[in-house]
Write a protein that holds these residues in place. Structure first.
Motif, PDB file in Angstrom:
ATOM      1  N   GLY A  27       0.729  -1.127  -0.020  1.00  0.00           N
ATOM      2  CA  GLY A  27       0.054  -0.082   0.112  1.00  0.00           C
ATOM      3  C   GLY A  27       0.801   1.145  -0.144  1.00  0.00           C
ATOM      4  O   GLY A  27       0.706   2.335  -0.834  1.00  0.00           O
ATOM      5  N   LEU A  28       1.847   1.169   0.737  1.00  0.00           N
ATOM      6  CA  LEU A  28       2.707   2.360   0.797  1.00  0.00           C
ATOM      7  C   LEU A  28       3.461   2.570  -0.490  1.00  0.00           C
ATOM      8  O   LEU A  28       3.759   3.710  -1.136  1.00  0.00           O
ATOM      9  N   LEU A  29       3.888   1.452  -0.970  1.00  0.00           N
ATOM     10  CA  LEU A  29       4.790   1.677  -2.401  1.00  0.00           C
ATOM     11  C   LEU A  29       3.710   2.228  -3.470  1.00  0.00           C
ATOM     12  O   LEU A  29       4.054   2.886  -4.298  1.00  0.00           O
ATOM     13  N   GLY A  30       2.445   1.595  -3.355  1.00  0.00           N
ATOM     14  CA  GLY A  30       1.605   1.943  -4.277  1.00  0.00           C
ATOM     15  C   GLY A  30       1.205   3.469  -4.516  1.00  0.00           C
ATOM     16  O   GLY A  30       0.768   4.187  -5.499  1.00  0.00           O
ATOM     17  N   ILE A  31       1.311   4.378  -3.316  1.00  0.00           N
ATOM     18  CA  ILE A  31       1.280   5.479  -3.300  1.00  0.00           C
ATOM     19  C   ILE A  31       2.304   6.340  -4.276  1.00  0.00           C
ATOM     20  O   ILE A  31       1.724   7.255  -4.924  1.00  0.00           O
ATOM     21  N   LEU A  65      -6.563   0.243   3.479  1.00  0.00           N
ATOM     22  CA  LEU A  65      -6.697   1.622   3.415  1.00  0.00           C
ATOM     23  C   LEU A  65      -6.088   2.240   2.405  1.00  0.00           C
ATOM     24  O   LEU A  65      -6.456   2.911   1.355  1.00  0.00           O
ATOM     25  N   PHE A  66      -4.672   1.925   2.271  1.00  0.00           N
ATOM     26  CA  PHE A  66      -3.679   2.531   1.310  1.00  0.00           C
ATOM     27  C   PHE A  66      -3.794   1.896  -0.028  1.00  0.00           C
ATOM     28  O   PHE A  66      -3.747   2.517  -0.862  1.00  0.00           O
ATOM     29  N   GLY A  67      -4.265   0.388  -0.004  1.00  0.00           N
ATOM     30  CA  GLY A  67      -4.761  -0.219  -1.398  1.00  0.00           C
ATOM     31  C   GLY A  67      -5.918   0.797  -1.876  1.00  0.00           C
ATOM     32  O   GLY A  67      -5.689   0.790  -3.105  1.00  0.00           O
ATOM     33  N   THR A  68      -6.831   1.065  -0.923  1.00  0.00           N
ATOM     34  CA  THR A  68      -7.754   1.839  -1.620  1.00  0.00           C
ATOM     35  C   THR A  68      -7.633   3.307  -2.094  1.00  0.00           C
ATOM     36  O   THR A  68      -7.933   3.604  -3.130  1.00  0.00           O
ATOM     37  N   VAL A  69      -6.613   3.835  -1.357  1.00  0.00           N
ATOM     38  CA  VAL A  69      -6.205   5.018  -1.816  1.00  0.00           C
ATOM     39  C   VAL A  69      -5.284   5.051  -2.996  1.00  0.00           C
ATOM     40  O   VAL A  69      -5.597   5.868  -3.956  1.00  0.00           O
ATOM     41  N   ASP A  70      -4.658   4.066  -3.208  1.00  0.00           N
ATOM     42  CA  ASP A  70      -3.796   3.868  -4.333  1.00  0.00           C
ATOM     43  C   ASP A  70      -4.647   3.702  -5.811  1.00  0.00           C
ATOM     44  O   ASP A  70      -4.534   4.306  -6.786  1.00  0.00           O
ATOM     45  N   LEU A  71      -6.010   2.966  -5.667  1.00  0.00           N
ATOM     46  CA  LEU A  71      -6.759   2.823  -6.858  1.00  0.00           C
ATOM     47  C   LEU A  71      -7.353   4.294  -6.940  1.00  0.00           C
ATOM     48  O   LEU A  71      -7.889   4.513  -8.082  1.00  0.00           O
ATOM     49  N   VAL A  72      -7.878   4.823  -6.030  1.00  0.00           N
ATOM     50  CA  VAL A  72      -8.546   6.163  -6.102  1.00  0.00           C
ATOM     51  C   VAL A  72      -7.714   7.169  -6.694  1.00  0.00           C
ATOM     52  O   VAL A  72      -7.890   7.848  -7.489  1.00  0.00           O
ATOM     53  N   LEU A  73      -6.327   7.136  -6.381  1.00  0.00           N
ATOM     54  CA  LEU A  73      -5.483   8.092  -6.632  1.00  0.00           C
ATOM     55  C   LEU A  73      -5.183   7.977  -8.159  1.00  0.00           C
ATOM     56  O   LEU A  73      -5.193   8.522  -9.044  1.00  0.00           O
ATOM     57  N   LEU A  74      -5.091   6.376  -8.528  1.00  0.00           N
ATOM     58  CA  LEU A  74      -4.985   6.192 -10.086  1.00  0.00           C
ATOM     59  C   LEU A  74      -6.245   6.633 -10.941  1.00  0.00           C
ATOM     60  O   LEU A  74      -5.823   7.252 -11.945  1.00  0.00           O
ATOM     61  N   ALA A  75      -7.298   6.422 -10.405  1.00  0.00           N
ATOM     62  CA  ALA A  75      -8.521   6.829 -11.036  1.00  0.00           C
ATOM     63  C   ALA A  75      -8.437   8.527 -11.314  1.00  0.00           C
ATOM     64  O   ALA A  75      -8.869   9.133 -12.224  1.00  0.00           O
ATOM     65  N   VAL A  76      -8.353   9.242  -9.943  1.00  0.00           N
ATOM     66  CA  VAL A  76      -8.156  10.529 -10.273  1.00  0.00           C
ATOM     67  C   VAL A  76      -7.138  11.152 -11.083  1.00  0.00           C
ATOM     68  O   VAL A  76      -7.604  12.020 -12.038  1.00  0.00           O
ATOM     69  N   LEU A  77      -5.989  10.776 -10.907  1.00  0.00           N
ATOM     70  CA  LEU A  77      -4.734  11.261 -11.898  1.00  0.00           C
ATOM     71  C   LEU A  77      -5.125  10.702 -13.322  1.00  0.00           C
ATOM     72  O   LEU A  77      -4.809  11.312 -14.445  1.00  0.00           O
ATOM     73  N   SER A  78      -5.809   9.280 -13.570  1.00  0.00           N
ATOM     74  CA  SER A  78      -6.066   9.097 -15.016  1.00  0.00           C
ATOM     75  C   SER A  78      -6.985  10.097 -15.478  1.00  0.00           C
ATOM     76  O   SER A  78      -6.884  10.220 -16.603  1.00  0.00           O
ATOM     77  N   ALA A  79      -8.091   9.958 -14.815  1.00  0.00           N
ATOM     78  CA  ALA A  79      -9.158  11.050 -15.341  1.00  0.00           C
ATOM     79  C   ALA A  79      -8.627  12.316 -15.621  1.00  0.00           C
ATOM     80  O   ALA A  79      -9.035  13.134 -16.387  1.00  0.00           O
ATOM     81  N   HIS A  80      -7.657  12.881 -14.891  1.00  0.00           N
ATOM     82  CA  HIS A  80      -7.193  14.142 -15.183  1.00  0.00           C
ATOM     83  C   HIS A  80      -6.311  14.428 -16.244  1.00  0.00           C
ATOM     84  O   HIS A  80      -6.318  15.455 -17.112  1.00  0.00           O
ATOM     85  N   ASN A  81      -5.671  13.434 -16.509  1.00  0.00           N
ATOM     86  CA  ASN A  81      -4.796  13.213 -18.000  1.00  0.00           C
ATOM     87  C   ASN A  81      -5.638  12.768 -19.176  1.00  0.00           C
ATOM     88  O   ASN A  81      -5.012  12.976 -20.275  1.00  0.00           O
ATOM     89  N   GLY A  82      -6.648  12.037 -18.701  1.00  0.00           N
ATOM     90  CA  GLY A  82      -7.378  11.419 -19.957  1.00  0.00           C
ATOM     91  C   GLY A  82      -6.919  10.345 -20.545  1.00  0.00           C
ATOM     92  O   GLY A  82      -7.358   9.753 -21.586  1.00  0.00           O
ATOM     93  N   THR A  83      -5.969   9.548 -19.679  1.00  0.00           N
ATOM     94  CA  THR A  83      -5.481   8.270 -20.179  1.00  0.00           C
ATOM     95  C   THR A  83      -5.506   7.400 -19.014  1.00  0.00           C
ATOM     96  O   THR A  83      -5.636   7.892 -17.967  1.00  0.00           O
ATOM     97  N   PHE A  84      -5.249   5.947 -19.268  1.00  0.00           N
ATOM     98  CA  PHE A  84      -5.208   5.214 -18.177  1.00  0.00           C
ATOM     99  C   PHE A  84      -3.839   5.178 -17.293  1.00  0.00           C
ATOM    100  O   PHE A  84      -3.912   4.919 -16.253  1.00  0.00           O
ATOM    101  N   SER A  85      -2.785   5.572 -17.908  1.00  0.00           N
ATOM    102  CA  SER A  85      -1.495   5.895 -17.333  1.00  0.00           C
ATOM    103  C   SER A  85      -1.471   7.462 -16.904  1.00  0.00           C
ATOM    104  O   SER A  85      -2.033   8.183 -17.303  1.00  0.00           O
ATOM    105  N   TRP A  86      -0.479   7.824 -15.980  1.00  0.00           N
ATOM    106  CA  TRP A  86      -0.332   9.059 -15.398  1.00  0.00           C
ATOM    107  C   TRP A  86       1.059   9.183 -15.098  1.00  0.00           C
ATOM    108  O   TRP A  86       1.900   8.395 -14.801  1.00  0.00           O
ATOM    109  N   HIS A  87       1.220  10.606 -14.976  1.00  0.00           N
ATOM    110  CA  HIS A  87       2.705  11.089 -14.478  1.00  0.00           C
ATOM    111  C   HIS A  87       2.465  12.559 -14.013  1.00  0.00           C
ATOM    112  O   HIS A  87       1.519  13.057 -14.439  1.00  0.00           O
ATOM    113  N   LEU A  88       3.271  12.885 -13.180  1.00  0.00           N
ATOM    114  CA  LEU A  88       3.373  14.399 -12.692  1.00  0.00           C
ATOM    115  C   LEU A  88       4.227  15.113 -13.520  1.00  0.00           C
ATOM    116  O   LEU A  88       5.084  14.795 -14.088  1.00  0.00           O
TER     117      LEU A  88
END
Length: 88
Positions: A27-31, A65-88
């Protein structure tokens, strides 16, 4: 002189205790990196550890909890970029 050995068993189910720690670490690594992989791993290991009766319940719950945060973070950042992958 005798040496004191630390037993590997931490409770009645040592594999469940190791799964709880693995859930927390995944979970920590996934963040930070590769949350599409580490998020589901954290959820799986956390649920399996709780099901098997770990004594490290807090780490298992934090892994969930961290696993759920990982998936939510993936969904939010992917929606922001418009792709399935994300980067900052």
């Amino acid at each position: 002189m005798t040496s004191a050995r630390i037993p590997l068993k931490t409770g009645p189910h040592p594999q469940a205790d190791r799964m709880a720690v693995a859930a927390f670490v995944c979970g920590l690594l996934g963040i930070l990196v590769f949350n599409v992989f580490f998020g589901p791993c954290a959820l799986f290991f956390g649920a399996a550890a709780l099901h098997r009766g770990t004594i490290r319940r807090l780490r298992a719950y934090l892994g969930l909890l961290f696993g759920t945060v990982d998936l939510v973070l993936l969904a939010v950042l992917s929606a922001h970029n418009g792709t399935f992958s994300w980067h900052l």
